[in-house]
Design a protein around this motif. Structure first.
Motif, PDB file in Angstrom:
ATOM      1  N   GLU A  47      13.571  84.696  74.458  1.00 32.58           N
ATOM      2  CA  GLU A  47      13.795  83.390  75.066  1.00 32.58           C
ATOM      3  C   GLU A  47      13.416  82.260  74.108  1.00 32.58           C
ATOM      4  N   ILE A  48      12.282  82.409  73.443  1.00 35.56           N
ATOM      5  CA  ILE A  48      11.844  81.389  72.482  1.00 35.56           C
ATOM      6  C   ILE A  48      12.816  81.313  71.308  1.00 35.56           C
ATOM      7  N   ALA A  49      13.269  82.477  70.837  1.00 31.52           N
ATOM      8  CA  ALA A  49      14.203  82.501  69.701  1.00 31.52           C
ATOM      9  C   ALA A  49      15.512  81.802  70.054  1.00 31.52           C
ATOM     10  N   MET A  50      16.044  82.066  71.242  1.00 31.19           N
ATOM     11  CA  MET A  50      17.294  81.425  71.655  1.00 31.19           C
ATOM     12  C   MET A  50      17.101  79.921  71.823  1.00 31.19           C
ATOM     13  N   SER A  51      15.961  79.528  72.383  1.00 29.26           N
ATOM     14  CA  SER A  51      15.686  78.098  72.546  1.00 29.26           C
ATOM     15  C   SER A  51      15.618  77.402  71.197  1.00 29.26           C
ATOM     16  N   LEU A  52      14.986  78.043  70.219  1.00 28.68           N
ATOM     17  CA  LEU A  52      14.885  77.440  68.895  1.00 28.68           C
ATOM     18  C   LEU A  52      16.268  77.253  68.276  1.00 28.68           C
ATOM     19  N   THR A  53      17.133  78.230  68.445  1.00 30.36           N
ATOM     20  CA  THR A  53      18.481  78.128  67.887  1.00 30.36           C
ATOM     21  C   THR A  53      19.226  76.938  68.490  1.00 30.36           C
ATOM     22  N   LEU A  54      19.116  76.780  69.806  1.00 31.48           N
ATOM     23  CA  LEU A  54      19.763  75.644  70.455  1.00 31.48           C
ATOM     24  C   LEU A  54      19.154  74.322  69.990  1.00 31.48           C
ATOM     25  N   LEU A  55      17.842  74.287  69.892  1.00 28.67           N
ATOM     26  CA  LEU A  55      17.161  73.058  69.496  1.00 28.67           C
ATOM     27  C   LEU A  55      17.514  72.660  68.062  1.00 28.67           C
ATOM     28  N   VAL A  56      17.578  73.633  67.158  1.00 31.10           N
ATOM     29  CA  VAL A  56      17.931  73.333  65.775  1.00 31.10           C
ATOM     30  C   VAL A  56      19.358  72.787  65.699  1.00 31.10           C
ATOM     31  N   SER A  57      20.284  73.417  66.427  1.00 32.02           N
ATOM     32  CA  SER A  57      21.672  72.931  66.427  1.00 32.02           C
ATOM     33  C   SER A  57      21.751  71.506  66.962  1.00 32.02           C
ATOM     34  N   ALA A  58      21.048  71.253  68.067  1.00 29.91           N
ATOM     35  CA  ALA A  58      21.050  69.905  68.627  1.00 29.91           C
ATOM     36  C   ALA A  58      20.387  68.923  67.671  1.00 29.91           C
ATOM     37  N   GLY A  59      19.307  69.349  67.033  1.00 33.50           N
ATOM     38  CA  GLY A  59      18.622  68.475  66.087  1.00 33.50           C
ATOM     39  C   GLY A  59      19.507  68.077  64.920  1.00 33.50           C
ATOM     40  N   LEU A  60      20.288  69.032  64.411  1.00 36.92           N
ATOM     41  CA  LEU A  60      21.196  68.723  63.303  1.00 36.92           C
ATOM     42  C   LEU A  60      22.277  67.731  63.732  1.00 36.92           C
ATOM     43  N   LEU A  61      22.843  67.936  64.928  1.00 35.47           N
ATOM     44  CA  LEU A  61      23.885  67.019  65.400  1.00 35.47           C
ATOM     45  C   LEU A  61      23.312  65.629  65.673  1.00 35.47           C
ATOM     46  N   LEU A  62      22.118  65.565  66.238  1.00 31.02           N
ATOM     47  CA  LEU A  62      21.509  64.269  66.503  1.00 31.02           C
ATOM     48  C   LEU A  62      21.170  63.536  65.202  1.00 31.02           C
ATOM     49  N   LYS A  63      20.678  64.283  64.214  1.00 31.68           N
ATOM     50  CA  LYS A  63      20.383  63.659  62.920  1.00 31.68           C
ATOM     51  C   LYS A  63      21.668  63.185  62.263  1.00 31.68           C
ATOM     52  N   SER A  64      22.733  63.980  62.378  1.00 31.69           N
ATOM     53  CA  SER A  64      24.036  63.584  61.835  1.00 31.69           C
ATOM     54  C   SER A  64      24.538  62.319  62.529  1.00 31.69           C
ATOM     55  N   PHE A  65      24.422  62.281  63.854  1.00 32.30           N
ATOM     56  CA  PHE A  65      24.882  61.106  64.607  1.00 32.30           C
ATOM     57  C   PHE A  65      24.054  59.881  64.248  1.00 32.30           C
ATOM     58  N   TRP A  66      22.755  60.059  64.078  1.00 33.58           N
ATOM     59  CA  TRP A  66      21.889  58.940  63.698  1.00 33.58           C
ATOM     60  C   TRP A  66      22.331  58.346  62.366  1.00 33.58           C
ATOM     61  N   ARG A  67      22.617  59.211  61.416  1.00 37.33           N
ATOM     62  CA  ARG A  67      23.065  58.710  60.116  1.00 37.33           C
ATOM     63  C   ARG A  67      24.438  58.066  60.211  1.00 37.33           C
ATOM     64  N   LEU A  68      25.283  58.611  61.082  1.00 37.92           N
ATOM     65  CA  LEU A  68      26.628  58.064  61.227  1.00 37.92           C
ATOM     66  C   LEU A  68      26.585  56.639  61.769  1.00 37.92           C
ATOM     67  N   ILE A  69      25.793  56.406  62.821  1.00 33.31           N
ATOM     68  CA  ILE A  69      25.788  55.074  63.431  1.00 33.31           C
ATOM     69  C   ILE A  69      25.031  54.067  62.577  1.00 33.31           C
ATOM     70  N   HIS A  70      24.329  54.541  61.548  1.00 33.58           N
ATOM     71  CA  HIS A  70      23.647  53.613  60.658  1.00 33.58           C
ATOM     72  C   HIS A  70      24.423  53.375  59.358  1.00 33.58           C
ATOM     73  N   VAL A  71      25.667  53.864  59.327  1.00 34.80           N
ATOM     74  CA  VAL A  71      26.540  53.527  58.209  1.00 34.80           C
ATOM     75  C   VAL A  71      26.955  52.063  58.344  1.00 34.80           C
ATOM     76  N   ALA A  72      26.805  51.308  57.282  1.00 38.35           N
ATOM     77  CA  ALA A  72      27.222  49.903  57.314  1.00 38.35           C
ATOM     78  C   ALA A  72      28.747  49.842  57.290  1.00 38.35           C
ATOM     79  N   PRO A  73      29.390  49.283  58.323  1.00 35.43           N
ATOM     80  CA  PRO A  73      30.859  49.274  58.359  1.00 35.43           C
ATOM     81  C   PRO A  73      31.496  48.256  57.429  1.00 35.43           C
ATOM     82  N   GLY A  74      30.693  47.380  56.824  1.00 31.79           N
ATOM     83  CA  GLY A  74      31.254  46.363  55.933  1.00 31.79           C
ATOM     84  C   GLY A  74      31.578  45.059  56.619  1.00 31.79           C
TER      85      GLY A  74
END
Length: 803
Positions: free
Chosen positions: A421-448
């Protein structure tokens, strides 16, 4: 059958006797099943359900392919040649690249979205008008459209579903059009168009081979394979290259299944969500399985007595599985109710670019899926405890007169389930963490450019040959009058306009030559092309890097000028000075344009795209019929919406604005899909973390209960409360660390599928892996601390009397 009914009645009595256990199990299962049901309803609608066309598997998407891109449109002359000369397709049809706003006259003038379509376009799709007919060849043989087909929505809304509208004349952009058909439904999968017009093949603009302005769809003949049809397309392409070397060199037609084009972009994200909710359901199953294992300890005497009375092992397994399946079906019923709310939330908050999302619902297929996973879930979480119970030592169970303890096999299985159960939770959390970090960087791109305090709207003065706006000078005069009136409104700081609005999905490119450079036949350079007014730069606060911006003197009577962005200057002129250099647009053979300024790069297509070369030319020298107005306000820009509409209507009551929104909303809509994916997966991951923490807490609390006598003995022999606290935490930490270690390995493998969905983040980002592992460790240690603290407060005398 009587035995089955007896099992059902007995299972119901047992569940009623343990309301706490039953409620906990039902809530856990309902959460997991609801998430699976909601996501499956979307997958069933978007991915599994056939496209809403006749024989959709035979439909293919055609687009141009040449060295610069393999996703170009198709020029009208090329389309006509492919339509006439192919042997692999029943029909080839085409439509306009985008749906453009047009002014529909009437009691309440409004803007509607229109586009053009070739003859037999709807027949190619297998769509038959509910009234009237499809476009025919004679409808194409005009300079300007004379007839129209109404979409179902506009027919119902604006014409009240009147069947007598067929044959009536409507006024649109000053032109009279005869209604010849009514569609049975709108087709947002292909176009947002509300009214369809025939492609006017005799119009001069429809005879330019370099004007790749059409989307093309074809229907394969029965029995023809994609390989055979591609060979047919290639043969036609080679013939056209021979006939028209100046325009068709290295030009080919590429085909793809229509489903792949329409559904393919969202399939990875939806399948990722399905994988996430499957893991969530497995975690729920583990929790309930542990609950059943703990409950089975208190039922050892019951099963021992039944065995002594002659009950066979298969009979007891059947009874245990009946209870678990009944529990799962009840959880499934609750899950369906929760899923209906979740689906409604997806309709409201889901991204607009997920095709057919609004059609998802709890239908018979979804109910069948829910019933199936409910039964399967009941078997999964019930079978292992059932086997453990039936394999017990019944004689020992009958001899026990006091508290029963869990056999070693039960304890080992519970620990293994929690680690998983802990292993599966970690896998989900890591995937969500990567997407959230990606989204954070995306919305902080200066559009010009700056999106705050800007309202935008589309202004359409279609069609060039119609009425009082039939030529560019008339449209320029309308714009200057409108601009002057808006500029005088209170709270307006700047007003401008552009042919293509950044981050809205609108884009246009234009081929050009640089004088003095050599080009082969059909060779050219290419860049994004914008037609803008002088106020556009200040309205969006785009930085001017060098030279000057366009001004009011750059009108239809002045010399040709152009402003380029930094990406253009670097790509075509390197590090040299571009001011004073000249370009020759492909449609302007009689003159060149001088580069008079360089502006900063604007992220036009999406925040994740690289900076594209862009050209800005004066609106007055082209005056396109449709433009995007941008107004910068001192306060809330949406407060100006009604005033802008009033200024347009004051100039011409038959003209109106459409798509009135703020640039902040345009920016938000451009990142809607990554936001949706990251937030939804994040929610599933948090739920998984909560379930894992509850599961570990339950195991540790049960372990403390089982070890009460041992704890009392340890304390009686001199162990301190800190020693007991450390003992319990050490046990929980071992389980947590084992689960985290397995989860990290699984995450490395699982996150590979995220590569194409991440922006500026590696699928193996060490920071995310470490942070998530530490977060999970902290949560599980907290879950262990509560029962450990209770164990440390045990009175040794009470504990020693616990037996």
């Amino acid at each position: 059958m009587n035995g089955l009914f007896q099992d059902l009645r007995y299972a119901l009595r047992q569940l009623r006797k343990s309301p706490g256990f039953t409620a906990a199990a039902l809530i856990t299962l309902a959460l997991g099943i609801a998430a699976n049901t909601a996501i499956f309803s979307v997958i069933e609608t978007v991915i599994l359900r056939p496209l809403p066309f006749g024989a959709p598997d035979r439909l293919v998407w055609l687009n141009g392919k040449f060295p610069m891109t393999d996703e170009a449109g198709v020029s009208p002359p090329d389309f006509r040649d492919y339509r006439a000369n192919n042997r692999a397709f029943e029909r080839i049809a085409a439509m306009g690249y985008v749906a453009s706003p047009s002014n529909l006259s009437g009691d309440k003038p409004e803007q509607v979205l229109t586009t053009i379509a070739s003859a037999n376009f709807f027949g190619c799709l297998g769509i038959h008008p509910v009234l009237g007919r499809d476009f025919i060849q004679s409808d194409e043989q005009v300079n300007l459209p004379q007839v129209a087909i109404l979409g179902y929505g506009v027919w119902k809304r604006d014409f009240g579903g009147d069947r007598n509208v067929l044959g009536r004349t409507i006024r649109m952009d000053g032109a009279s059009l005869t209604v010849v058909g009514i569609l049975p439904a709108d087709i947002p999968l292909l176009s947002e168009a509300q009214i369809w017009l025939p492609a006017p093949m005799l119009n001069p603009g429809m005879n330019v081979r370099l004007g790749h302005s059409l989307k093309s769809i074809a229907r394969l003949k029965p029995g023809v394979t994609l390989q055979q049809s591609q060979a047919d397309l290639d043969a036609i392409a080679f013939e056209l290259q021979h006939q028209y070397p100046d325009t068709n060199k290295d030009w080919f037609m590429r085909q793809r299944p229509l489903r792949e084009v329409l559904i393919g972009p969202v399939r990875p994200a939806l399948l990722l969500m399905w994988g996430a909710v499957t893991v969530l359901l497995l975690i729920a199953c583990v929790n309930v399985a542990n609950l059943l294992l703990a409950r089975s300890i208190s039922r050892q005497k019951e099963f021992a007595l039944r065995a002594a009375l002659g009950a066979s092992r298969p009979r007891m397994i059947r009874q245990a599985l009946t209870e678990s399946v009944m529990l799962a079906l009840a959880g499934g019923a609750l899950g369906v109710l929760a899923a209906s709310w979740a689906i409604h939330a997806l309709h409201v908050f889901g991204p607009l670019d997920v095709p057919r999302l609004g059609e998802s619902s709890i239908n018979p297929s979804v109910l069948g899926f829910t019933a199936g996973i409910s039964v399967l879930t009941g078997i999964v979480f019930g079978l292992v405890p059932a086997l453990q119970i039936s394999a017990g030592e019944f004689t020992q169970g009958l001899k026990e007169s006091g508290r029963t303890s869990a056999p070693a096999s039960h304890k080992g299985l519970s620990r293994a389930l929690v680690i998983g159960e802990i292993a599966m939770s970690l896998t989900l959390l890591v995937s969500a963490g990567l997407l959230l970090k990606s989204f954070w960087r995306l919305i902080h791109v200066a559009p010009g450019f700056q999106t705050d305090h800007v309202v935008t709207a589309r202004l359409s003065l279609n069609q060039p040959a119609y009425g009082r706006y039939g030529d560019p000078q008339q449209r320029s005069r309308f714009w200057r009058r409108f601009e002057e009136q808006v500029r005088s409104l209170p709270g307006v700081e700047a007003i401008g306009a552009t042919s293509e609005l950044p981050l809205s999905g609108q884009h246009s490119d234009d081929p050009f030559h640089i004088p003095g450079r050599s080009y082969g036949p059909s060779d050219f350079d290419d860049a994004q092309f914008r037609q803008v007014t002088p106020g556009y730069l200040s309205a969006l606060r785009i930085p001017l890097v060098s030279g000057r911006w366009l001004n009011d003197d750059d009108d239809e009577n002045s010399v040709g000028v152009v402003v380029v962005n930094q990406a253009f200057a670097k790509r075509f002129f390197g590090d040299g000075d571009v001011l004073g250099k000249h370009l020759q647009l492909m449609g302007e053979q009689e003159r060149t344009r001088e580069i008079v300024g360089v502006v900063g790069n604007v992220t036009h297509i999406s925040l994740s795209e690289p900076d594209w070369p862009e050209m800005y030319v004066p609106y007055a020298q082209f005056a396109p019929s449709t433009i995007n107005v941008v107004v910068r306000a001192a306060a809330n820009p949406m407060n100006l919406a009604s005033a802008l509409q009033a200024q347009v209507r004051a100039i011409d009551k038959d003209v109106t604005l459409s798509s009135v929104t703020s640039m902040d909303d345009v920016l938000g809509a451009s990142v809607a899909q990554p936001r949706f994916s990251s937030q939804l997966l994040g929610a599933f991951a948090v739920l998984a973390l909560l379930l894992a923490a509850i599961g570990l807490y339950g195991l540790m609390a049960y372990s403390v209960t089982q070890r009460t006598n041992e704890i009392g003995i340890r304390m009686a022999l001199g162990a301190s409360r800190e020693d007991i606290l450390r003992l319990i935490l050490k046990h929980g930490s071992r389980l947590a660390l084992a689960g985290i270690a397995i989860g990290l390995v699984a995450s490395v493998a699982a996150t590979r599928v995220l590569s194409d969905m991440l922006f500026s983040v590696s699928p193996k980002d060490p920071g995310t892996f470490i942070a998530i592992a530490l977060l999970l460790l902290a949560v599980v240690l907290l879950a262990c601390y509560i029962p450990a603290r209770r164990a440390a407060k045990v009175d040794p005398m009470v504990a020693l009397r616990y037996e």
